[in-house]
Structure formats: C-alpha cells, structure tokens
Scaffold this motif. Structure first.
Motif, short mmCIF file in Angstrom:
data_model
loop_
_atom_site.label_atom_id
_atom_site.label_comp_id
_atom_site.label_asym_id
_atom_site.label_seq_id
_atom_site.Cartn_x
_atom_site.Cartn_y
_atom_site.Cartn_z
N THR A 38 0.86 -1.18 0.00
CA THR A 38 0.00 0.00 0.00
C THR A 38 0.89 1.23 0.00
OG1 THR A 38 -1.72 -1.18 1.24
CG2 THR A 38 -1.82 1.22 1.24
N PHE A 39 0.66 2.12 -0.96
CA PHE A 39 1.55 3.27 -1.15
C PHE A 39 0.74 4.57 -1.15
CE2 PHE A 39 3.20 -0.44 -3.36
CZ PHE A 39 4.47 -0.55 -2.81
N PRO A 40 1.18 5.55 -0.37
CA PRO A 40 0.47 6.84 -0.37
C PRO A 40 0.75 7.62 -1.65
CG PRO A 40 2.43 6.96 1.02
CD PRO A 40 2.31 5.53 0.57
N VAL A 41 -0.31 8.02 -2.35
CA VAL A 41 -0.13 8.75 -3.60
C VAL A 41 0.18 10.22 -3.36
CG1 VAL A 41 -1.62 7.15 -4.84
CG2 VAL A 41 -2.62 9.21 -3.83
N ASP A 42 -0.04 10.68 -2.12
CA ASP A 42 0.25 12.08 -1.80
C ASP A 42 1.69 12.27 -1.33
OD1 ASP A 42 -2.37 12.81 -2.39
OD2 ASP A 42 -3.06 12.36 -0.36
N ASP A 43 2.44 11.20 -1.20
CA ASP A 43 3.83 11.29 -0.74
C ASP A 43 4.67 10.36 -1.62
OD1 ASP A 43 6.25 11.43 0.56
OD2 ASP A 43 5.39 11.31 2.57
N ILE A 44 5.04 10.86 -2.79
CA ILE A 44 5.77 10.03 -3.75
C ILE A 44 7.14 9.63 -3.19
CG2 ILE A 44 6.78 9.96 -6.06
CD1 ILE A 44 3.74 9.81 -5.99
N ASP A 45 7.78 10.54 -2.46
CA ASP A 45 9.09 10.21 -1.87
C ASP A 45 8.98 9.00 -0.95
OD1 ASP A 45 10.46 12.23 -3.16
OD2 ASP A 45 10.12 13.69 -1.56
N TYR A 46 7.95 8.99 -0.12
CA TYR A 46 7.75 7.85 0.80
C TYR A 46 7.50 6.58 0.01
CZ TYR A 46 5.83 4.99 4.57
OH TYR A 46 5.59 3.98 5.47
N SER A 47 6.67 6.66 -1.04
CA SER A 47 6.35 5.47 -1.83
C SER A 47 7.58 4.92 -2.52
CB SER A 47 5.27 5.81 -2.86
OG SER A 47 4.05 6.14 -2.22
N ILE A 48 8.41 5.82 -3.08
CA ILE A 48 9.64 5.37 -3.73
C ILE A 48 10.57 4.72 -2.72
CG2 ILE A 48 11.70 6.11 -4.97
CD1 ILE A 48 9.20 6.06 -6.69
N ALA A 49 10.67 5.33 -1.53
CA ALA A 49 11.52 4.76 -0.49
C ALA A 49 11.03 3.38 -0.07
CB ALA A 49 11.56 5.70 0.72
N ALA A 50 9.71 3.22 0.01
CA ALA A 50 9.15 1.91 0.39
C ALA A 50 9.47 0.86 -0.67
CB ALA A 50 7.64 2.04 0.58
N ILE A 51 9.43 1.27 -1.93
CA ILE A 51 9.76 0.34 -3.02
C ILE A 51 11.21 -0.10 -2.93
CG2 ILE A 51 10.08 0.19 -5.53
CD1 ILE A 51 7.55 1.93 -5.80
N THR A 52 12.10 0.84 -2.66
CA THR A 52 13.53 0.49 -2.58
C THR A 52 13.83 -0.38 -1.37
OG1 THR A 52 14.05 2.54 -1.36
CG2 THR A 52 14.19 2.62 -3.76
N GLN A 53 12.99 -0.30 -0.34
CA GLN A 53 13.17 -1.18 0.82
C GLN A 53 12.66 -2.59 0.53
OE1 GLN A 53 14.64 -0.54 3.89
NE2 GLN A 53 15.33 1.34 2.88
N ALA A 54 11.65 -2.70 -0.32
CA ALA A 54 11.03 -3.99 -0.58
C ALA A 54 11.70 -4.75 -1.72
CB ALA A 54 9.55 -3.80 -0.90
N LEU A 55 12.32 -4.03 -2.65
CA LEU A 55 12.90 -4.65 -3.84
C LEU A 55 14.37 -4.26 -3.99
CD1 LEU A 55 10.04 -4.02 -6.44
CD2 LEU A 55 10.51 -6.15 -5.20
N PRO A 56 15.15 -5.07 -4.70
CA PRO A 56 16.57 -4.75 -4.89
C PRO A 56 16.76 -3.67 -5.96
CG PRO A 56 16.04 -6.77 -6.04
CD PRO A 56 14.79 -6.38 -5.30
N VAL A 57 16.25 -2.47 -5.67
CA VAL A 57 16.38 -1.35 -6.60
C VAL A 57 16.90 -0.13 -5.86
CG1 VAL A 57 14.52 -2.19 -8.09
CG2 VAL A 57 14.00 -0.57 -6.25
N ARG A 58 17.50 0.77 -6.59
CA ARG A 58 18.01 2.02 -6.04
C ARG A 58 17.24 3.18 -6.67
NH1 ARG A 58 22.83 1.18 -6.87
NH2 ARG A 58 23.57 0.90 -4.74
N GLY A 59 16.85 4.15 -5.83
CA GLY A 59 16.13 5.31 -6.32
C GLY A 59 17.01 6.54 -6.32
#
Length: 345
Positions: free
Chosen positions: A295-316
């Motif tokens: 679940t990702f907040p659409v009003d806080d893109i920075d938070y959503s991107i950070a959550a993605i980088t924590q869950a997957l082997p990707v760098r933002g």
C-alpha cells in the motif's frame, strides 16, 4: 498498444513540430530538454508523433542533418530571419510553458465544469446528494435538460455514489467517449484509459453499461447494454464491451490517498504513482517486471519510492524533485550469479 504509424491528432502533431523546431534551433537549454522529456512521457501519442516526425525527416532529407521542419521554416533573407527568430522564440517559449503546464493540469480541464490538477482530488455534491469524487488530472462537465442529467467524463477518473436524500425524478448517467453508464442505486469508479476506451468498476449494487454506439438517453433501449454487478469490472469501447471480470481489490483506494497493489509488476505500480507526480519516474527495464505487494500513499511520492527500494533490490535517485529513476542495485548481477553457483552445487 497503438501501432507506431497510427495517426495522431492535429494538436499533438503541432506540439511535436514546435518541439522539433525548438530543439534544433541551436539555442535550446537543459531546461528545454527536461521539458521535452515531460511532454514525451505525458501521453503515448506524444512519443509516437515525435517518432513519426523523425522518420519523415529521414525519408525526405536523408542527406541533411537538419530536421525537415527546421529547413522548411528557414527564411529567405537574414533580416527576415532575425525578425522571425524573435517571434518564433516567443511562440516556442509559450509552447514550452504550455507543455509543462500540461503535466500539471490536463488540457481538457481548462474549460471543464470541475477539474483537478496532478496530485489533486476533489469532492463534488449534486443537488440530489449524489457524490462525485475526482481523482488526479480529471475533468468533468455536468449537463442537464428536462429529461436527464449527465456527468461527462472528459479526462481522468471519478467515483460516483448516487444520492438518496433529495427528490430528483430525472435519471443520472455518466458519459464517456467509449460509452454510457446507467447507475442503479450504486457506487462505482470509471476511468478513461484512452481516447475511446474506459474502465468501469462497480463497488456497490449494479450499473448498466452500454457502448457509445448506443444512445446516451436513459429512456432509449440498447440491446448491447450489459449489467455489471458488484465487485465486477468491464472495459468499454465505442462498438463493444468486454466480458465482466472480477475487480482488483480496493480499486477505489485512491479516494483515501492510497494505491493498493497485489503481486503487481513494478513498472505498472510506478505508472500508477506517476499519475500523481509532476515530473518523470523512470524504471530500468531490468527491474520493471519485479513483483511487489503493498500500500503506497499517492500524496507522498518520496515515501512510496523509499518503500519500493526497501522492498525490492532497486536504487532510487532524485533530480530536483522532478526526475526520479529506479535502477538495479549494482550487486544484483553478482548476487544472482552467486545464487546460481550455490544451486548448481
């Protein structure tokens, strides 16, 4: 997916020509390059028009390095050239500003009765207490006559919850270029997917869906109308409707500022988040098909991107808050080879 040679609207073609002339003027700046990327990523038709112009240049002037449109706009005399360059520069500056503004506010919203910019949501309540929620980059008109009320979805996505508190004898319908929706005491979401395609998802009761080939009038019968029930979704086209399918879970979570996904491809998740972001979010092809649930907040893109980088082997990475990239971690290849070696043993 549209074919690369499919026609685009005159408006899009004119914008592509403006961009081509600007970028070949020799005076374009880094800001112009970024603005062009925003414009190209805003809609598939933009990139297709740009590619079509490039192919036209190559076919008409293979020996020339200058784009055809640039050559055609060259004046005959130097004095005239200077005067035209000044006027052209002003026009292109306005075109650039318009392209950037288009990232924030959809063109259809300029004259719509109600509209939202990128990242905005809006609540509209009709006199009969029908509630309309507008998602990001959405534009609607309200049309009324003696017999019917019509919510016209020009762009974006809305949720409609029909009212019950006030007396209103005229039926309510929702119209898109793809077709018309007839609520039956219900709550539903409708999203414009393309110029002539829309997605209906019913979250309560039922909705009668008919293609655009049928009349918009509620009192006129349509043999092609399909009843879509609760928790079902259907895709509308002007001539035909898809078969109803089960709706994704919490498809209306955006009204609460959230994006809920289950085992979705990263590139699809980012495409959804991009609808709420003024700028560009790029996903490297090597990680685009990684799956993610969350679940990702659409009003806080920075938070959503950070959550993605924590869950997957990707760098933002983030450039000026406008340009974001999701790329593989540098050691992914090594980790995969090591895992393969262990498995082989």
């Amino acid at each position: 997916m549209s074919h690369p040679d499919s026609p685009v609207s005159r408006r899009v073609l004119d914008q592509a020509i403006d961009w081509q002339v600007r970028m070949s003027s020799g005076e374009n700046t880094e800001r112009d390059a970024i603005a062009l990327e925003f414009w190209l990523s805003a809609h598939p038709d933009h990139a297709r028009a740009w590619q079509q112009l490039a192919r036209l240049d190559a076919s008409l002037a293979p020996a020339e390095s200058q784009p055809v449109r640039h050559v055609l706009t060259q004046p005959l005399k130097a004095r005239k050239a200077k005067r035209i360059a000044g006027s052209l520069g002003a026009v292109l500056a306005m075109a650039s500003a318009a392209a950037l503004y288009g990232q924030y506010q959809p063109w259809s919203g300029w004259f719509a009765d109600y509209h939202t910019a990128t990242g905005e949501r809006q609540l509209v309540v009709l006199p009969d207490n029908t509630v309309i929620r507008l998602n990001t980059r959405t534009a609607i008109d309200i049309e009324e006559d003696a017999e019917q009320r019509t919510i016209v979805l020009r762009d974006g996505e809305i949720e409609v919850e029909t009212g019950h508190g006030a007396v209103e004898n005229r039926p309510l319908v929702v119209a898109t270029q793809a077709g018309t929706l007839r609520p039956l005491g219900t709550r539903f979401v409708v999203r414009k997917l393309g110029e002539d395609t829309a997605l209906l998802s019913v979250t309560q009761a039922a909705v009668g869906a008919r293609p655009a080939s049928c009349s918009r009038r509620d009192n006129e019968a349509c043999d092609a109308e399909v009843l879509v029930g609760e928790a079902q979704s259907i895709v509308l086209h002007p001539q035909v409707l898809s078969q109803p399918l089960a709706s994704p879970p919490l498809i209306d979570a955006w009204k609460d500022g959230m994006l809920v996904v289950e085992n979705a491809a990263l590139e699809d998740v980012v495409a959804e988040l991009s609808r709420y972001h003024v700028g560009v979010i790029r996903v490297h092809p090597d990680v685009g098909r990684l799956r993610i649930t969350g679940t990702f907040p659409v009003d806080d893109i920075d938070y959503s991107i950070a959550a993605i980088t924590q869950a997957l082997p990707v760098r933002g990475t983030n450039v000026a808050g406008l340009w974001r990239n999701l790329t593989p971690l540098k050691d992914i290849g090594f980790a995969q080879k090591r895992e393969q070696s262990v498995n082989e043993k």
